[in-house]
Every structure is written in C-alpha cells, then in structure tokens.
Design a protein around this motif. Structure first.
Motif, PDB file in Angstrom:
ATOM      1  N   VAL A   1       0.815  -1.215   0.000  1.00 44.71           N
ATOM      2  CA  VAL A   1       0.000   0.000   0.000  1.00 44.71           C
ATOM      3  C   VAL A   1       0.850   1.267   0.000  1.00 44.71           C
ATOM      4  O   VAL A   1       1.937   1.309   0.566  1.00 44.71           O
ATOM      5  N   GLY A   2       0.287   2.272  -0.655  1.00 43.44           N
ATOM      6  CA  GLY A   2       0.895   3.600  -0.623  1.00 43.44           C
ATOM      7  C   GLY A   2       2.202   3.717  -1.385  1.00 43.44           C
ATOM      8  O   GLY A   2       2.896   4.718  -1.283  1.00 43.44           O
ATOM      9  N   SER A   3       2.551   2.699  -2.178  1.00 44.90           N
ATOM     10  CA  SER A   3       3.862   2.716  -2.833  1.00 44.90           C
ATOM     11  C   SER A   3       3.951   3.750  -3.953  1.00 44.90           C
ATOM     12  O   SER A   3       5.025   4.071  -4.431  1.00 44.90           O
ATOM     13  N   SER A   4       2.797   4.309  -4.353  1.00 40.91           N
ATOM     14  CA  SER A   4       2.834   5.306  -5.430  1.00 40.91           C
ATOM     15  C   SER A   4       3.509   6.600  -4.998  1.00 40.91           C
ATOM     16  O   SER A   4       3.763   7.470  -5.827  1.00 40.91           O
ATOM     17  N   LEU A   5       3.792   6.726  -3.705  1.00 41.58           N
ATOM     18  CA  LEU A   5       4.508   7.932  -3.265  1.00 41.58           C
ATOM     19  C   LEU A   5       5.863   8.050  -3.960  1.00 41.58           C
ATOM     20  O   LEU A   5       6.457   9.120  -4.009  1.00 41.58           O
ATOM     21  N   ALA A   6       6.312   6.957  -4.536  1.00 38.54           N
ATOM     22  CA  ALA A   6       7.578   7.004  -5.276  1.00 38.54           C
ATOM     23  C   ALA A   6       7.417   7.715  -6.615  1.00 38.54           C
ATOM     24  O   ALA A   6       8.394   8.069  -7.261  1.00 38.54           O
ATOM     25  N   ASN A   7       6.183   7.910  -7.026  1.00 34.51           N
ATOM     26  CA  ASN A   7       5.934   8.522  -8.336  1.00 34.51           C
ATOM     27  C   ASN A   7       5.656  10.013  -8.157  1.00 34.51           C
ATOM     28  O   ASN A   7       4.572  10.413  -7.754  1.00 34.51           O
TER      29      ASN A   7
ATOM     30  N   PHE B   1       2.193  23.911  -0.113  1.00 40.65           N
ATOM     31  CA  PHE B   1       2.018  22.983  -1.230  1.00 40.65           C
ATOM     32  C   PHE B   1       3.132  21.965  -1.237  1.00 40.65           C
ATOM     33  O   PHE B   1       4.293  22.296  -0.955  1.00 40.65           O
ATOM     34  N   ASN B   2       2.776  20.746  -1.562  1.00 38.21           N
ATOM     35  CA  ASN B   2       3.772  19.706  -1.746  1.00 38.21           C
ATOM     36  C   ASN B   2       4.001  19.595  -3.252  1.00 38.21           C
ATOM     37  O   ASN B   2       3.266  18.899  -3.956  1.00 38.21           O
ATOM     38  N   TYR B   3       5.011  20.304  -3.719  1.00 38.20           N
ATOM     39  CA  TYR B   3       5.232  20.369  -5.159  1.00 38.20           C
ATOM     40  C   TYR B   3       5.746  19.052  -5.738  1.00 38.20           C
ATOM     41  O   TYR B   3       5.845  18.914  -6.945  1.00 38.20           O
ATOM     42  N   ASP B   4       6.066  18.095  -4.873  1.00 39.57           N
ATOM     43  CA  ASP B   4       6.441  16.777  -5.386  1.00 39.57           C
ATOM     44  C   ASP B   4       5.271  16.125  -6.118  1.00 39.57           C
ATOM     45  O   ASP B   4       5.457  15.347  -7.039  1.00 39.57           O
TER      46      ASP B   4
ATOM     47  N   GLY C   1       0.713  10.489  -5.914  1.00 41.55           N
ATOM     48  CA  GLY C   1       1.519   9.701  -6.840  1.00 41.55           C
ATOM     49  C   GLY C   1       0.683   8.922  -7.835  1.00 41.55           C
ATOM     50  O   GLY C   1       1.214   8.262  -8.722  1.00 41.55           O
ATOM     51  N   HIS C   2      -0.647   8.999  -7.702  1.00 43.59           N
ATOM     52  CA  HIS C   2      -1.490   8.302  -8.682  1.00 43.59           C
ATOM     53  C   HIS C   2      -1.390   9.027 -10.019  1.00 43.59           C
ATOM     54  O   HIS C   2      -0.980  10.176 -10.094  1.00 43.59           O
ATOM     55  N   ARG C   3      -1.829   8.350 -11.062  1.00 42.37           N
ATOM     56  CA  ARG C   3      -1.599   8.875 -12.406  1.00 42.37           C
ATOM     57  C   ARG C   3      -2.853   9.438 -13.042  1.00 42.37           C
ATOM     58  O   ARG C   3      -2.998   9.459 -14.257  1.00 42.37           O
TER      59      ARG C   3
ATOM     60  N   PRO D   1       4.825  -0.922 -10.663  1.00 40.35           N
ATOM     61  CA  PRO D   1       4.943  -1.549  -9.336  1.00 40.35           C
ATOM     62  C   PRO D   1       4.405  -0.689  -8.191  1.00 40.35           C
ATOM     63  O   PRO D   1       4.831  -0.863  -7.060  1.00 40.35           O
ATOM     64  N   GLU D   2       3.475   0.241  -8.475  1.00 44.68           N
ATOM     65  CA  GLU D   2       3.047   1.140  -7.416  1.00 44.68           C
ATOM     66  C   GLU D   2       1.536   1.128  -7.262  1.00 44.68           C
ATOM     67  O   GLU D   2       0.814   1.054  -8.243  1.00 44.68           O
ATOM     68  N   THR D   3       1.092   1.255  -6.037  1.00 37.56           N
ATOM     69  CA  THR D   3      -0.330   1.435  -5.795  1.00 37.56           C
ATOM     70  C   THR D   3      -0.513   2.682  -4.946  1.00 37.56           C
ATOM     71  O   THR D   3       0.326   3.013  -4.114  1.00 37.56           O
TER      72      THR D   3
END
Lengths: 544, 338, 415
Positions: A13-19, A517-520, B43-45, B88-90
């Motif tokens: 869960v929550g791994s999209s924070l890497a994007n 703002f979180n510009y990330d 981080g969602h698209r 690989p992300e959710t």
C-alpha cells in the motif's frame, strides 16, 4: 505455508509515493496575501481582515490588540468613523457590507470593560511634544509611547479630545467613551497639559523637545460673509457644537437654517432639533448625490425631521428671515445662480461651510510651508523641518476628506517618522500588496447571512435628548457580524485547498499556520485556486 | 488568549467549505483532518484536476472514518483502477481488490460473504466503479447484489462516458454530448437523447435500504451520505458525479465548479432515498440555467457559437427541460410538493 | 461410509466435508443437483457456510473470487455455457492465484444447444491457468474434490474437477464417503497465501505492463507445474487415510505388455476398460492410460507410461474444430521424437453414447493397423453427405442442424 505476496499483481500500500507527479506541472499554485478592499480604504491603515479573523474565533482580546496595532481609539472609532471600509467591502456584492464599524465598537467597548492595556516601550530618553489632543494628536502620542518616547500633549481647551469632544455631538459619541480611551493613554504614560495654548512650535523645541507633532486641527468655522441685517442671528456650527459641550448651549429659536452640506451641517441640524427647533432646514447649493455628508448621517437627520433644501444658497439674512437664491447646475456640475429668489423664515442661520486651522504656531518655523490654510507634508507627515510633524486637519495630505480616521492614520505615520528620525532609519512604508478584488473570490462558500442591524434609539426619544442614537452589538451579534467577513485575499483556514486537491498535494501546517504545497505531487490543476473562497492562492508559471 | 464560547450557529463558510476552524473538531469533515486516511494517496496517475480521484478519496476516507478503518474496497476496471495501481506502485492505503470490469458488485458480495464466514463480519465492504462498470457492463451483478441485499456499499463514480478507453459513450452519457463514438457531426450532433440510464432510480426500484446521489462539489453532503450508508447494513448505493476534464473538455480547475453547476442547474439531482422512496433532497441554492453548465464543456461546444452564443436553441431547450423535470420531480427548489 | 448415492449428491457431500466458507451457485444443467444439495445442507444447518444464489455464472465465480481474496474457502460449480459465461472470471481467478475449487459437470457447448455430456467446455479453458482433474467414477469425483481443495490451497491456484454430466452426475452408484475426521486430516485449515486484511492492507489486482507480464506468466507456469509433484504426494496421503487414492496424474491399465494403448479421460474409461478386458481375453495385447490430471499436462508421466506402446488410440470427447483432437495433440507433443502412431477418435459428442461394439471395432482396426488417423465414432455418413451435397447445390441451404434432424426423421420413417 504463507509465501511472499504474488509478484507484480499484489502491491504494498501507498507505494505510489515514489511517483513524483509534480513533474507534470506547467503552473504552480502559491499562497498570497492580498490587500482587502476594507484595509485599502481605511485611512487609519487598519488590518481589518486581520483583526476580524481573531474576532471570528471569539478571541476578542487578540482582535482588540490587532486593532490597537494601528488605532488606539477603537471605542471612539467604532462610533464616529464613517467606515469607508464598509463602502469598499466586497460583501456588498453578495448581500451587504460586513458591519466592521459595529464590531470595532464592540471590541473597543469590551476593551474598556475588561481594562485591556497596551504597554509602553522601554524608555528611550527622547521627548516629543504633541500640540492638540484630537484624534491625530492622541494617535501620534500613543504610537510614540509604544516606542518608548516621552510624550507631552498640549491642549488649548479645558478637556481632551479636540473635535471628538467639541465637534461631534454626544448623541454620536458619548463623552465617557472619549474619557475612557484618553485615560488609557494617560495610563501608558502620556502627559497631558490642558488649557495650554502653544503659540510657537520653535519654543517647544527650544524647551528640549526632540520633535513636535502639530495636531491642532481645524477649529475655525469658515465665514462666507453673507450680507446680513443688524438683527440677523448668524452662528458658526463649530461654535454651536463647542458651546454646547462647554455647557452653554446657544438659543437657536424655533426655525433654524443650517447652511452647508457636510457632516458638520448634519451634526448642527440634528443638534438644533435637540435644542428645541421645530423646523430645521439644511440649505445646500448643489444636489443630494454630490453632498459631502455621509449617507448615514443624512438619513438619520431626515429621520429626525430635518428638512433638506437642495440647489439653494443664502444670499442675505435678516431678523427672522433669510433670502434664498435658487441654483442650477451647469454642464460641469457647478452650482450657478438662477436669479430667482425666495424667502424663508429663520430665527437662526448656522453656517457649516467648512473649517480652517489656526497655524500661527508655525509662523516661526521657516522650513514649514503653509498654503491655502494647510501645511505641506510628505507621505510620512514630515514638514521641511524633519523634527516638525503635522497631522490631522492641519495637514494638506488628504485635505479633501477631513475625518477622524484619517487623522488617526496620520498620527501613526508621524509617530513612525519621528521614531525613524531618532533611530536613524527609513520611515516605514506598508509593503505594496495586490488588491483582493471581488472577482478573485469564490463566494459560493460563504454562508448566506445578512448584516446585523445595530439597535437604534427611537426617533421620538431623540428630539429632546443627547443620548447615543446607535447602540452596540451583543456578543452574539458581534460574533455573527465578524463571521460575515470573507477574509478577502487572505487565508482564513477553511481547509478548501487541503480538501479539494485530487493529489493530496496540500499540507496542513496546523491551526494558525496555514498550508503549504507539496510540489512533489502537485500537478498544477488549479482546483485549489478556483475553489479558494477568498482568493488567497495564485497560479503562476512553473519556474524553469 | 481569551476565547469566548457562544451559542452562535453561524460559521462564516458554514458547511460549504471543506473545513471550518470555527466549529468543534467532531463536527468537521473527514477531509479537513490532517490525519485523514488518504485512502487514495499521492503519486497516482490521474489527469490533473480529476474528479474521480477526488471523489474516491472523499468517499473512502469517510467510509474509513465511519468504519474505524475496518474496510475493504473492491474496484471495477476503469480509470480509477488503472491510474491507481500500475505495477509496481499502488496509491491505495486500504485493502483493495481489482478483479474485472463488470463484476465489482459480485466480487464485493463474495468479499462480504467471505469475511462473515471467517468471523470478520465487522469489516465493511465498499465496491466502486465508473459509470461503464456500473450502468453498463456491471449492471447484472449490481442488480443481483441489490436483489440479494448483500451487505455492500456500492459507489459509482459517474463521469458520463468510458474515459479510460478514450471517451466513448456510456449508458449515462447525456444527450447531445460529444464522445469519440457520438461525434458532433451530422444532423443531430453528439449523443442521442434517450431515456437515460438512471442508476439511482434503478437502485431504488430494488427497494434497497439506502440510495443517494452526491457530487464532488458538496463534500459535507457526500461525507454525511457515506456515513449514513455505513450505519446501515444491506445493499447501499451511492452515485457520485465526478467531472472529467479530459472527457468533458473542461479546464482542469473547473472540476468542482462543474459538479456544482450540475446540481445547481438541476441536471444532476442530489437526493437520498430509503427503502425505495426519496427521503431527502439537497435543494438548489443558487439556481442556474443549463447554459452556464454546458458552456464550460467542449463536449457541448457544438451547441454554441465561437462567441459563446447559443447556436442550437432547440437542443439547449431540451436539456433545460430535462433539468426542469428533475427540479419538479425531486422538488429541488426546496418546495414541498406534498 | 458406504452409500448408494447420485453422483451430484456424492460431490455435494464431499464438498461439504471440505468445510467451504462460501458456496456460490447459479443453476445450469447438469450441475443443478450439486448446488441444490449444497444449498439444502447449508439451509438445514449441516454445513456452516455462506450460500449465495448468484445472478449469473459470471457473478457466481466473481463472488467466489471475492470470498477467496479475503481468505475464505470458496466453491462453485457450473457447466458448458455457464463456464463460457464466467470465462473472464475463470482467467481472472487463475491470474490472481485464488485457490477456488469448481466442479465442472461436463457438457457440450452450443449452438446447437445441447445439454448432454462431452468435454468441449473443459477444453475451452485449458489455457486459463486452472488445474483440471477428470473423474472416472463417482468415487473418483468424491476423492478428487477432497484432493482439489488441499491442492488449490497449497499452491494458491484454482482447481476444476471435471465430472461427466449426467453420466456421472445423475447416476446412482455405491460410493464410499469419507468421514469428517478423515477429510479434516486430508484438508488442513486454510492458510491463505494472501488475503485482504485491514490489519495488513495490500492492493490485489494491479495492472502489469510489458515490463513484467512475461515474468508473471512464467511464474504462473512454474506454479501450476508444481501440481505434478503435489498431486501424487497428496494421493499417497489419501492412500494412507482412505486406503485408496485418485491422486495420480495418469493411471495405467495393463500397460506392462500392451502394444496398443487407448488413452482417454473421464467416465468413458469404464466402457473402454470393459472392451479392452474382452480383447485381452482373446489374447490381444491392449492396455489403457487414463489421464486424471489434464492441466498441468503430465507429459513426462505420459511419455513413461507409453514407453512400450507401438500404437496409441486417443478417445476424446471434444475436438478443436479446424484441426482435430485436443488430447491427442497433447499426447503427440508428449511423445515428441518417437514414431509411435497416434490415432484420434472423437467420440461421445453432445451425449452420443459410446457403444462398446463401436469401440471394439475401432480397437480391432487399430490392432490390425487399419485404423485411420482421425475417426468420428459412429458418424452417420449418409446424413452428413446429404447435407454436404445440399450445401454444394444451394447457397441458402438452411440451418445444418435442422436439416440433419429432418433427414434423420425421414430415414426413420423409411425404415
């Protein structure tokens, strides 16, 4: 046997924070603090939205202290100010203006009731003389004391307050309020010398004062020199109001003509009514729409039975009568005589055609320039001699709109100019802020709420009494009124940006701290900008 | 600092804005809480300004709060699924399952049954899908779930077309709207006018205990409906209008504005129904003509001239008539017809 | 416990003994008796499970998927069109690695609509990633279901137990139903490989692109192939507990000396063995290889079992239209590099009886070396020739099925 999670199909869960989706952005939101129209319009430079913010929370002491940053007389101003803030208020375009003045009065009264104090600054050893104890002088004295300078206020009259006491009738500004707010200044260490006429500013400097604030006001009524018979009774409005205050009300008779169209004319007319006149007529040479008196005053006067006669001038006055010339407006809106005349019965004609300052105390100050009866000052109220500051009606700055509020604002500017002189620094200038205009607001979010009407004394009881006409707000009403503020251009922590961001890219910093703002992750969609009720977010091009 | 406690019940922005520092903590929205669940995190698209991403977080965070985080979500295939869980992300922060496009309701039924059968009946189940997955391909399983009254809250995020596949018409696409399969050409440009697939009323016909509609423009309304739904067991249906900048051809910052206009024009009635009957409506606060809604969307651009004048009066009138019908049917102007 | 039971009842009892948490059902012949029986067991309280009446097969398997994803033991049953209607979910269950057990009451696929037995339905999902087991008898059906649950849960893959529609599901036979204790020892409590749990949340069902899809599929292949090791192991466990076992990949019958070996799956093996017994009594060196595990395909076991065979006859109840036998193709691939002739015999389609006489004739031809490569057992040549002639004559020759039925009726009247 439990194995590791299935490859690829099952994710932590929550791994999209890497994007970091912030890389998509071409524009970015930034928080701004714009200048609300109320503050822009306030001659005293009050941060109205700022102090209402505290009042909205019921934190009245913080609200009062925020007012006191700029205005030392909130109980007085909450009554006598003509509140240009309300005319400018953006809420006018939604329903009605926020009752800023009423809330200010509530806070001012509460401050007096609770005995809230402002501490003077640490002693600097500098001494400043203030000539005149009107709003400008008191304001300057207050701000100088906050900086720790010794202040002596010289007042020619027996009592303090200048026009607040001798110009504004008691039914608009009760004297105990004036006394109380002046007393608070005395408690801060301001010394008052009454019945002290200052005739030479240089003499004060010679006595060891490091600077002088000239706040003598405009006490002399203008006399147009109306042809008059020997028995004609012509009085000056300022004089009428002053003598009333001195306990020696003049006899005006049953029929009174007040000549002039400003607030003083209204004060004089309403005073005449209270002194027994049965027929009070205001004679004004132009029309209602260009009349300088504030609407509220005109309406109150009319409610109390005062009649208005537009497009008229007084060409002659005799015992029991006045001759009126009927005027017309030319192409440029000027009043010109028609040559037609009428007679009106009048026991007294009261002249309310403006006031002049007695500036003789400046005669010796060679570097101080006086023309048209007023003193030329820079934007910090400095004269040619940096030690001499002129504030209020005696100053040429804003001479077309002589109000208490303006005088209070100038008093603060003058005090700062003196402090800057002492400190060897530049005088402060409010940093320019872009206006918080109505089109930037998203008014959907504000609750529908019409203005709270302050209680008013019944008309029947006004005719023979100088009791205060306009009452104060209850605690509930004051809170309600404060909460009508739309906080134009300045965040009031409604959480909208925090909530409406589809990307959770707004960080809530905690109560009173606002947001970041979180510009990330911010994709620059602009929803926060569009949905900010008060227009406190700008969308700007993304820096390269 | 002295803070006075008074009984004043006026709060500046009332319940229109997301938060309100002037009301007690317990009366504030889930979204205003800095420790909110963020069920769908950064981080969602999703496209910039996505209404569905917003609606999903609103709804699921409220459900998380109401269930004390004892929640499982089932997702139909669609934008929401694709933009949230590309390997690989959710972006999900709650137990989440995606099976297929048309079976979210049935999978959720199974989840609920499985939890009950394994002694975890306290864990609540939410199923969610777009309008395609709900009104079209998933309608059979959804109807079955309703009919069995399975203990699931089904949430439809309605953006009125198949956006994930490139904006093709769905059963909820409004009349005259341009999509990739209803181009704005020919004698009757855009989508045909039909009876519409009115999912909320279809749900009501099953007489399930709770049906409600909401938009992303009215957070408090949405959250309170989720909370109410979570208090009830059995089948519950929540239909949330989520504007889609991509599919509607709108400015990304207009997402909430459009949702608000959809309600204020009467085109999207906001109401709730208990056991098959309408029990409450959210009245229109500032009535607007449909034009002000249509004008902001390129999918309706063929109804207007370049200058923004109405070009196709008949069609705009027809859309206005639909809005008026909703206003009458649901009493959206706050008048009680009884 | 010995009992005379209908096949469907036997399957239902076996499933119930495995203590499923969720049973989901949508009726289709010839599966109905199974789910009716399970429904009754749940309703009467004999089985503590959630019984969900689904609105379609697609929903039925989807419900099962949901239940399985939260760690519940989940079961459903279907046949034919029903399997096709749930096809998307069939692949999905396998892709998600959910240990669902499904009974497929094998039935033909229309059109023309036909409710009777063949293996077309099972063959249509052979590539989906499910384990596919075939029962030869109702006893087999019982034992394979018990094995299937343990197998599915150990590997986290779905398992389909194929039971011939009507032939097994509706026939009453004496069976030995294991006791609850015996089943409990054969089916350990379910420890899911993954489960949706608020205390340990995960996202199941991500979208996987080209960067990892091949790897995901490769891993699925490796996992399914592990069944080839696990099934015999579970079979040994069955032997210990029950004194019998269906847990084998393939089973030989007189393979020691057989030159011609008949290969088949399901209930038809009974008839085949009878015929082979007769022929062996006449001294013919024949044997039988029954395929219990069709997917994963036990190529190595088949290759070993057919080591001595000089000729292989595959009897199969389905075929790939446009090519031929499906099982025979798999057998041919398993025997890669050998020259053993392989004959495919398509039999029993849509419930056509597979007569012993017809088989005997076919086997004798095989023994004599005169059997052609492909045979449609008991094909009515006059009927198909008539229709083919009609089609050749006229473009609008009408629907073939109806034409054939009309011809059949005419020939009956004539005789």
């Amino acid at each position: 046997m439990t194995e590791r999670r299935p490859f690829a199909i099952t994710l932590d869960v929550g791994s999209s924070l890497a994007n970091l989706t912030g890389t998509w952005r071409t524009e970015r939101p930034v928080y701004v603090h714009r200048l609300p129209p109320c503050s822009a319009a306030c001659p005293a430079g009050e941060d109205i939205q700022g102090w209402l913010y505290h009042a909205e929370e019921g934190d009245y002491e913080s609200a009062w202290r925020a007012i006191m940053e700029r205005n030392p007389l909130p109980a007085i101003m909450g009554r006598a100010c003509f509140h240009p803030c309300e005319s400018a208020c953006n809420r006018v375009q939604v329903d009605e203006a926020v009752g800023v003045n009423a809330v200010e009065r509530f806070l001012g009264d509460l401050g007096l009731e609770r005995g809230w104090r402002i501490e003077p600054g640490p002693d600097t050893g500098r001494r400043v003389a203030v000539v005149g104890s009107g709003p400008g002088g008191l304001s300057a004295a207050y701000h100088l004391r906050r900086r720790g300078h010794a202040v002596v206020v010289f007042e020619a009259q027996a009592d303090l307050g200048g026009m607040m006491r001798y110009g504004i009738p008691a039914y608009r500004l009760p004297r105990d309020v004036v006394d109380a707010e002046v007393a608070r200044l005395a408690e801060m260490g301001v010394r008052f010398e009454v019945n002290h006429w200052v005739d030479d500013v240089n003499a004060l400097l010679a006595q060891g004062f490091d600077a002088v604030v000239v706040a003598v006001g405009a006490q002399r009524g203008r006399d147009p020199g109306i042809p008059a018979g020997d028995a004609a009774r012509i009085l000056d409005a300022v004089g009428v109001l002053r003598s009333l205050e001195e306990g020696d009300p003049p006899s005006l008779g049953r029929r009174v003509i007040v000549y002039g169209g400003g607030d003083t004319a209204m004060d004089a007319a309403r005073t005449a009514t209270r002194l027994g006149a049965t027929e009070t007529v205001v004679v004004y040479r132009r029309t209602r729409d260009v009349m300088p008196a504030h609407d509220e005053e005109v309406l109150d006067a009319e409610a109390e039975g005062v009649q208005m006669r537009w497009l008229s001038t007084i060409s002659r006055s005799d015992e029991g009568r006045a001759v009126i010339e009927i005027m017309t407006l030319d192409d440029e809106g000027r009043a010109v005589g028609t040559g037609q005349f009428e007679e009106m019965e009048a026991d007294t004609v009261v002249l309310a055609l403006g006031q002049e300052a007695d500036l003789s105390l400046l005669d010796s100050a060679a570097q101080v320039h006086v023309s048209d009866g007023v003193v030329h000052c820079d934007e910090h109220q400095r004269t040619g001699d940096p030690r001499i500051i002129v504030v209020g009606d005696a100053s040429a700055n804003g001479a077309d709109s002589r109000t208490l509020t303006r005088a209070i604002g100038q008093g603060r500017l003058g005090a700062d100019a003196i402090d800057a002189l002492f400190e060897g620094r530049e005088a402060q200038v409010d940093s320019p802020r872009a206006p918080a205009s109505f089109d930037r607001l998203n008014t959907w979010y504000y609750s529908d709420a019409e203005r709270t009407v302050r209680p008013r004394l019944e008309v029947a009881r006004r005719r023979d009494t100088f009791s205060e006409v306009v009452g104060g707000l209850s605690v509930d009403d004051a809170l309600f009124e404060a909460r009508r503020c739309m906080s134009c251009g300045n965040c009031f922590e409604c959480d909208n940006c925090f909530g409406v961001c589809p990307d959770n890219a707004v960080i809530k910093l905690g109560a009173g701290e606002g947001y970041a703002f979180n510009y990330d992750y911010c994709k620059g969609c602009g929803i926060c900008v569009a949905e900010c009720p008060c227009g406190a977010i700008d969308l700007v091009p993304e820096p390269r | 600092m002295s803070t006075e406690r008074t009984p004043v019940r006026f709060y500046q922005v009332g319940s229109f804005a997301v938060g309100n520092r002037l009301v007690e903590l317990e009366r504030r929205s889930a979204q205003s809480d800095p420790t909110r669940a963020n069920s769908l995190t950064s981080g969602h698209r999703a496209c910039a300004g996505c209404g569905e991403a917003l609606g999903a977080r609103y709804a699921l965070d409220a459900a998380m709060r109401a269930s004390d985080h004892q929640l499982v979500a089932v997702n139909a295939t669609g934008c929401l699924e694709v933009f949230s869980t590309p390997y690989p992300e959710t972006s999900w922060r709650l137990p989440w399952l995606h099976s297929l496009f048309g079976n979210a309701a049935a999978v959720a039924t199974g989840v609920a049954a499985g939890l009950r059968a394994t002694g975890r009946g306290h864990v609540r189940v939410v199923a969610q899908g777009g309008d395609g997955g709900t009104a079209d391909i998933g309608l059979g399983p959804l109807s079955g779930m309703f009919e069995r009254n399975d203990d699931v809250l089904y949430i439809c995020y309605d953006n009125e077309a198949y956006m994930n596949t490139g904006v093709q018409r769905s059963g909820t696409t409004p009349g005259a709207a341009r999509t990739a399969t209803t181009e704005a050409v020919g004698e009757h440009p855009g989508n045909r006018f039909g009876q519409g697939k009115d999912l909320p009323r279809l749900a009501m016909a099953h007489e399930i205990p709770y049906v409600a509609t909401a938009t992303v423009a009215d957070l408090f309304d949405l959250e309170s409906k989720v909370e109410r739904a979570m208090e009830i067991s059995g089948s519950r249906y929540l239909h949330i209008l989520v504007p889609c900048p991509l599919g509607w051809g709108s400015v990304s910052s207009d997402t909430i504005r459009l949702a608000r206009l959809a309600h204020q024009t009467g085109l999207f009635p906001v109401f709730e129904a208990r056991d098959g009957d309408v029990s409450a409506v959210t009245p229109i606060r500032h009535p607007e003509p449909v034009e002000s809604y249509l004008r902001l969307q390129k999918r309706f651009a063929h109804l207007f001239t370049r200058e923004g004048e109405v070009a196709d009066r008949a069609t705009v009138a027809r859309i206005q008539a639909q809005a008026s019908r909703n206003i009458t049917r649901y009493g959206l102007l706050g008048r009680d017809d009884d | 416990m010995q009992a005379q039971l209908e096949g469907s009842q036997a399957v239902a009892r076996a499933v119930a003994l495995c203590r499923p948490d969720v049973v989901c059902a949508y009726p289709i012949s010839p599966q109905t008796h199974i789910i009716e029986a399970l429904g009754a067991l749940v309703k009467s309280g004999q089985l503590d499970a959630e019984f969900v009446n689904a609105d379609s097969e697609f929903s039925a398997l989807s419900v099962t998927i949901g239940a399985s994803a939260v760690g519940a033991r989940a079961y459903t049953a279907t046949a034919s069109q029903g399997l096709l209607f749930m096809m998307e979910a069939v692949y999905n269950a396998a892709g998600l690695g959910l240990p669902i057990v499904l009974t497929l009451a094998n039935r033909a696929i229309g059109a023309p609509i036909n409710i009777w037995n063949d293996h077309s339905d099972a063959m249509s999902v052979r590539d989906s990633g499910w384990v596919q087991l075939f029962a030869e008898t109702n006893q087999d059906a019982i034992d394979l279901h018990i094995l299937a649950v343990a197998l599915a849960e150990e590997l986290s893959v779905p398992v389909m137990v194929n039971v011939d529609g009507f032939i097994l599901t509706h026939s009453i036979e004496r069976v030995d139903l294991p006791s609850a204790d015996e089943v409990d020892s054969l089916v350990p409590p379910y420890l899911p490989r993954q489960s949706l749990d608020p205390l340990d949340p995960v996202s199941i069902g991500a979208m996987v692109g080209p960067e990892a899809f091949t790897e995901v599929r490769y891993l699925a292949q490796v996992r399914l192939q592990r069944a080839l090791d696990v099934i015999p192991r579970l079979g040994e466990h069955h032997l210990e507990v029950l004194g019998r076992s269906s847990g084998h990949l393939v089973q030989g019958y007189h393979l020691d000396d057989a030159e011609v070996v008949v290969v088949a799956m399901g209930s038809v093996l009974g008839t085949i063995k009878d015929v082979v017994d007769d022929l062996r009594a006449n001294g013919e060196k024949m044997g039988v290889l029954s395929i219990t595990c069709f997917r994963p395909f036990p190529a190595e076991a088949v290759r070993r079992a057919l080591e001595r065979a000089t000729r292989v006859v595959v009897i199969e109840k389905a075929f790939s239209i446009g090519y031929g036998g499906i099982l025979s193709t798999d057998i041919a691939l398993a025997l890669r590099g050998r020259s053993t002739p392989i004959h495919e015999v398509i039999a029993g389609l849509g419930g056509r009886p597979v007569w012993a006489d017809s088989l005997r004739e076919t086997f004798l031809a095989a023994l004599e070396g005169t059997l052609v490569e492909t045979t449609f057992l008991d094909l009515d040549h006059s009927l198909v020739d008539g229709e083919l002639a009609r089609v050749a004559q006229r473009r609008r020759s009408g629907p073939a099925a109806e034409n054939v039925l009309r011809d059949l009726e005419m020939s009956r009247r004539d005789s």
